[in-house]
Design a protein around this motif. Sequence first.
Motif, PDB file in Angstrom:
ATOM      1  N   GLY A  64       1.049  -0.752   0.543  1.00  0.00           N
ATOM      2  CA  GLY A  64      -0.413   0.388  -0.197  1.00  0.00           C
ATOM      3  C   GLY A  64       1.074   1.141  -0.138  1.00  0.00           C
ATOM      4  O   GLY A  64       1.697   1.347  -0.260  1.00  0.00           O
ATOM      5  N   VAL A  65       0.070   2.203   0.482  1.00  0.00           N
ATOM      6  CA  VAL A  65       0.535   3.479   0.420  1.00  0.00           C
ATOM      7  C   VAL A  65       0.728   4.432   2.338  1.00  0.00           C
ATOM      8  O   VAL A  65      -0.641   4.060   2.325  1.00  0.00           O
ATOM      9  CB  VAL A  65       0.681   5.092  -0.451  1.00  0.00           C
ATOM     10  N   VAL A  75      -3.391  -0.284   4.086  1.00  0.00           N
ATOM     11  CA  VAL A  75      -3.017  -1.401   2.647  1.00  0.00           C
ATOM     12  C   VAL A  75      -4.139  -1.496   2.135  1.00  0.00           C
ATOM     13  O   VAL A  75      -5.414  -0.777   1.578  1.00  0.00           O
ATOM     14  CB  VAL A  75      -3.249  -2.689   3.540  1.00  0.00           C
ATOM     15  N   ARG A  76      -3.294  -1.290   0.455  1.00  0.00           N
ATOM     16  CA  ARG A  76      -4.519  -1.157  -0.887  1.00  0.00           C
ATOM     17  C   ARG A  76      -4.659  -2.739  -2.049  1.00  0.00           C
ATOM     18  O   ARG A  76      -5.720  -3.379  -2.369  1.00  0.00           O
ATOM     19  CB  ARG A  76      -3.672  -0.480  -2.036  1.00  0.00           C
ATOM     20  N   ARG A  82       6.029  -2.852  -6.919  1.00  0.00           N
ATOM     21  CA  ARG A  82       6.795  -1.600  -7.517  1.00  0.00           C
ATOM     22  C   ARG A  82       6.690  -1.181  -8.359  1.00  0.00           C
ATOM     23  O   ARG A  82       5.865  -0.077  -8.997  1.00  0.00           O
ATOM     24  CB  ARG A  82       8.110  -1.992  -8.191  1.00  0.00           C
ATOM     25  N   THR A  83       5.804  -2.116  -9.081  1.00  0.00           N
ATOM     26  CA  THR A  83       5.050  -1.799 -11.375  1.00  0.00           C
ATOM     27  C   THR A  83       4.070  -1.282 -10.865  1.00  0.00           C
ATOM     28  O   THR A  83       3.631  -0.415 -11.732  1.00  0.00           O
ATOM     29  CB  THR A  83       4.403  -3.199 -11.671  1.00  0.00           C
ATOM     30  N   GLN A  84       3.269  -1.614  -9.598  1.00  0.00           N
ATOM     31  CA  GLN A  84       1.517  -0.562  -8.886  1.00  0.00           C
ATOM     32  C   GLN A  84       2.161   0.591  -8.468  1.00  0.00           C
ATOM     33  O   GLN A  84       1.091   1.215  -7.942  1.00  0.00           O
ATOM     34  CB  GLN A  84       0.893  -1.700  -8.304  1.00  0.00           C
ATOM     35  N   SER A  85       3.355   0.935  -8.826  1.00  0.00           N
ATOM     36  CA  SER A  85       3.707   2.086  -6.966  1.00  0.00           C
ATOM     37  C   SER A  85       3.603   2.099  -6.134  1.00  0.00           C
ATOM     38  O   SER A  85       3.157   3.252  -5.539  1.00  0.00           O
ATOM     39  CB  SER A  85       3.651   3.958  -8.218  1.00  0.00           C
ATOM     40  N   LEU A  86       3.523   1.157  -5.538  1.00  0.00           N
ATOM     41  CA  LEU A  86       2.877   0.583  -3.852  1.00  0.00           C
ATOM     42  C   LEU A  86       4.336   0.011  -3.655  1.00  0.00           C
ATOM     43  O   LEU A  86       5.031   0.705  -3.738  1.00  0.00           O
ATOM     44  CB  LEU A  86       2.068  -1.077  -4.221  1.00  0.00           C
TER      45      LEU A  86
END
Lengths: 168, 91
Positions: free
Chosen positions: A30-31, A35-36, A92-96
Amino acid sequence: MLLLPSAILHNMIEHARLLDPHECCGILAGVNREVRKQYRITNILASLTTTELARFDQAKLSDLKQLSPEERADIAFQMDAQEMALAQKDIRTQSLQLQAFYHSHTASPARPSTTDITIAMEFESYREKLNLPEPLHVIISLMEKDTPIVRAYQIRNSTATEVEITRS
Amino acid sequence: MIKVRIPTPLRPMTGGKGEIEITGNSVGDMIEQLNTSHPGLKDRLCDEHGEVRRFINIYVNEEDIRFLTGKDTPLKEGDEVSIIPAIAGGA
């Protein structure tokens, strides 16, 4: 505080129940402690056949040699390294970012065992070199099967401090 | 030189050293070199088919070799290799 969507929380509990009496394990991404996304990771100790397990033992649990025999007997999960790497790539790909590792305790409370702390500290020793953020450690206890307890901890200097989980 | 980071559990095999410098052309080379200087280390890292064990990740700089070209992943001067056991624990 760790913000955890109810759907993911329920999915983690379902994962723990599915693998019981083995322990489940996974990664939360997540960020900023929100959590996502959840990644179920295979517990290779739960999935190995008896033959494979014997071979695994022959490898003398090479990565766990720093533990005392008592601690080693407690080892109940080991993440599949390839799946862990795939999850990290997807994160990483999802910028999380990595937020937490989770695993279940099927017959003990929702707090880190000595083994959990030892291994978390080992992870800490190389985490920064890999440019990964500090993860929390979430534990799902199935000690009371009908009322699972989920708690999150920060582990620093071999000490676990509880971090509040807020459902979103 | 290429710096190889050795995880705590394997340090008894490297005389306690947490970092070893090598001069190999690939990750496969590196494993062979480590095994020459520290016999038995390859067995800890690779299964009987020579593949990296299911509970070991090897990173070149920040990338897992499984997403590069595995043991053929080339190494060059200044690279840092990290050998890292997968997360474990429990009970």
